[in-house]
Design an enzyme around this catalytic site. Structure first.
Site, PDB file in Angstrom:
ATOM      1  N   HIS A   1       7.540   1.034  -5.475  1.00  0.00           N
ATOM      2  CA  HIS A   1       6.627   1.859  -6.301  1.00  0.00           C
ATOM      3  C   HIS A   1       6.650   3.297  -5.818  1.00  0.00           C
ATOM      4  O   HIS A   1       5.809   4.098  -6.207  1.00  0.00           O
ATOM      5  CB  HIS A   1       5.202   1.302  -6.199  1.00  0.00           C
TER       6      HIS A   1
ATOM      7  N   HIS B   1       2.720   8.177  -4.488  1.00  0.00           N
ATOM      8  CA  HIS B   1       2.688   7.516  -5.800  1.00  0.00           C
ATOM      9  C   HIS B   1       3.159   8.579  -6.781  1.00  0.00           C
ATOM     10  O   HIS B   1       2.679   9.721  -6.731  1.00  0.00           O
ATOM     11  CB  HIS B   1       1.276   7.065  -6.161  1.00  0.00           C
TER      12      HIS B   1
ATOM     13  N   THR C   1      -3.698  -0.590  -4.236  1.00  0.00           N
ATOM     14  CA  THR C   1      -2.732  -1.608  -4.656  1.00  0.00           C
ATOM     15  C   THR C   1      -3.116  -2.913  -3.966  1.00  0.00           C
ATOM     16  O   THR C   1      -3.811  -2.891  -2.945  1.00  0.00           O
ATOM     17  CB  THR C   1      -1.291  -1.237  -4.201  1.00  0.00           C
TER      18      THR C   1
HETATM   19  N1  N7J Z   1      -2.448   3.345  -1.838  1.00  0.00           N
HETATM   20  S1  N7J Z   1      -3.409   3.154  -0.575  1.00  0.00           S
HETATM   21  O1  N7J Z   1      -4.738   2.833  -1.035  1.00  0.00           O
HETATM   22  O2  N7J Z   1      -3.325   4.329   0.282  1.00  0.00           O
HETATM   23  C1  N7J Z   1      -2.855   1.817   0.390  1.00  0.00           C
HETATM   24  C2  N7J Z   1      -2.773   1.954   1.770  1.00  0.00           C
HETATM   25  C3  N7J Z   1      -2.348   0.881   2.566  1.00  0.00           C
HETATM   26  C4  N7J Z   1      -2.023  -0.302   1.927  1.00  0.00           C
HETATM   27  O3  N7J Z   1      -1.601  -1.478   2.473  1.00  0.00           O
HETATM   28  C5  N7J Z   1      -1.415  -2.328   1.415  1.00  0.00           C
HETATM   29  N2  N7J Z   1      -0.985  -3.583   1.524  1.00  0.00           N
HETATM   30  O4  N7J Z   1      -0.734  -4.055   2.792  1.00  0.00           O
HETATM   31  N3  N7J Z   1      -1.715  -1.717   0.243  1.00  0.00           N
HETATM   32  C6  N7J Z   1      -2.116  -0.427   0.564  1.00  0.00           C
HETATM   33  C7  N7J Z   1      -2.538   0.616  -0.229  1.00  0.00           C
HETATM   34 ZN    ZN Z   2      -1.371   5.007  -1.833  1.00  0.00          ZN
END
Ligand code: N7J
Ligand code: ZN
Length: 226
Positions: A63, A94, A200
């Site tokens: 992504h 992102h 996510t």
């Molecule tokens: N996109 S976000 O909210 O910064 C973020 C940061 C750390 C993360 O770890 C995750 N899965 O293990 N998803 C995630 C989203």
């Molecule tokens: Zn993020």
């Protein structure tokens, strides 16, 4: 596998990841008219001590990209973070297929071309990133919007110049340069802050969000994947 299509996107994440149906889910639309200014936040300035990072690995997450910064000395404290010290774990972005969209947070309904997240975890209270992600004050994520303009961002260039080596999801490569995370921050350090979640799956409700008001400028090539 979760994604962003109608059959595996945010509207169905809650089936597989129950926290996605929670009360403090991110991202949100930041309505600037109702955002309140908090005078004591101004007193406790947000301070970060970022060290330049070397020997970094970059991963194609499917992504976007993610750069791991384990055991980094980079720290974040103050502002909405109370007395705790948060340590940089990783940063990632992102983005979208065009520069018209790509950011996760929106501001008064407006999306930016992309959004950089600097992910930190509370090392004062917890022993690991994974443990911190199970607690409401476990993580602090700095969000920086990308605006598309004519000047390229040299630090972002060091990252996106490696993407040709990791064309497929799950591939890693080393970043030969030294990266200084402070260069990702805008000059104006005003921010919005709220209690939210991972954007996510698994969407844990463990993030103190700090979203900078001022975007940084990158070029179209630096923020759209091909
Ligand atoms: N996109 S976000 O909210 O910064 C973020 C940061 C750390 C993360 O770890 C995750 N899965 O293990 N998803 C995630 C989203
Ligand atoms: Zn993020």
């Amino acid at each position: 596998e979760w994604g962003y299509s109608p059959t595996n996107g945010p509207d169905v994440w809650a089936r597989l990841f129950p926290q996605a149906g929670g009360a403090r889910q991110s991202p949100v639309d930041i309505c600037t008219s109702i955002a309140s200014s908090d005078s004591n936040l101004e007193m406790k300035k947000l301070t970060f001590a970022y060290e330049s990072q070397s020997d970094l690995r970059i991963l194609n997450t499917g992504h976007g990209w993610k750069v791991e910064a384990p055991q980094s000395g980079s720290r974040l404290e103050g502002g909405p973070l109370g007395e705790d010290i948060y340590q940089l774990e990783q940063f990632h972005c992102h983005w979208g297929e065009t520069s018209a969209e790509g950011s996760e947070h929106t501001v008064d309904g407006r999306a930016y071309a992309g959004e950089l997240h600097l992910v930190h975890w509370n090392t004062t209270k917890y022993q690991s990133f994974a443990e911190a992600a199970q607690h409401p004050d476990g993580l602090a994520v700095l969000g920086v919007f990308f605006d598309v303009g004519n000047e390229s961002n040299d630090e972002i260039e060091k990252i996106v110049s490696t993407l040709s080596e990791i064309k497929f999801k799950g591939q890693f490569t080393d970043i030969p340069d030294v990266i200084d995370p402070t260069t990702f921050l805008p000059s104006g350090l005003g921010y919005w802050t709220y209690l939210g979640s991972l954007t996510t799956p698994p969407c844990n409700e463990c993030v103190i969000w700090i979203v900078y008001k001022e975007p940084i400028t990158v070029t179209e090539e630096q923020v759209t994947y091909h």
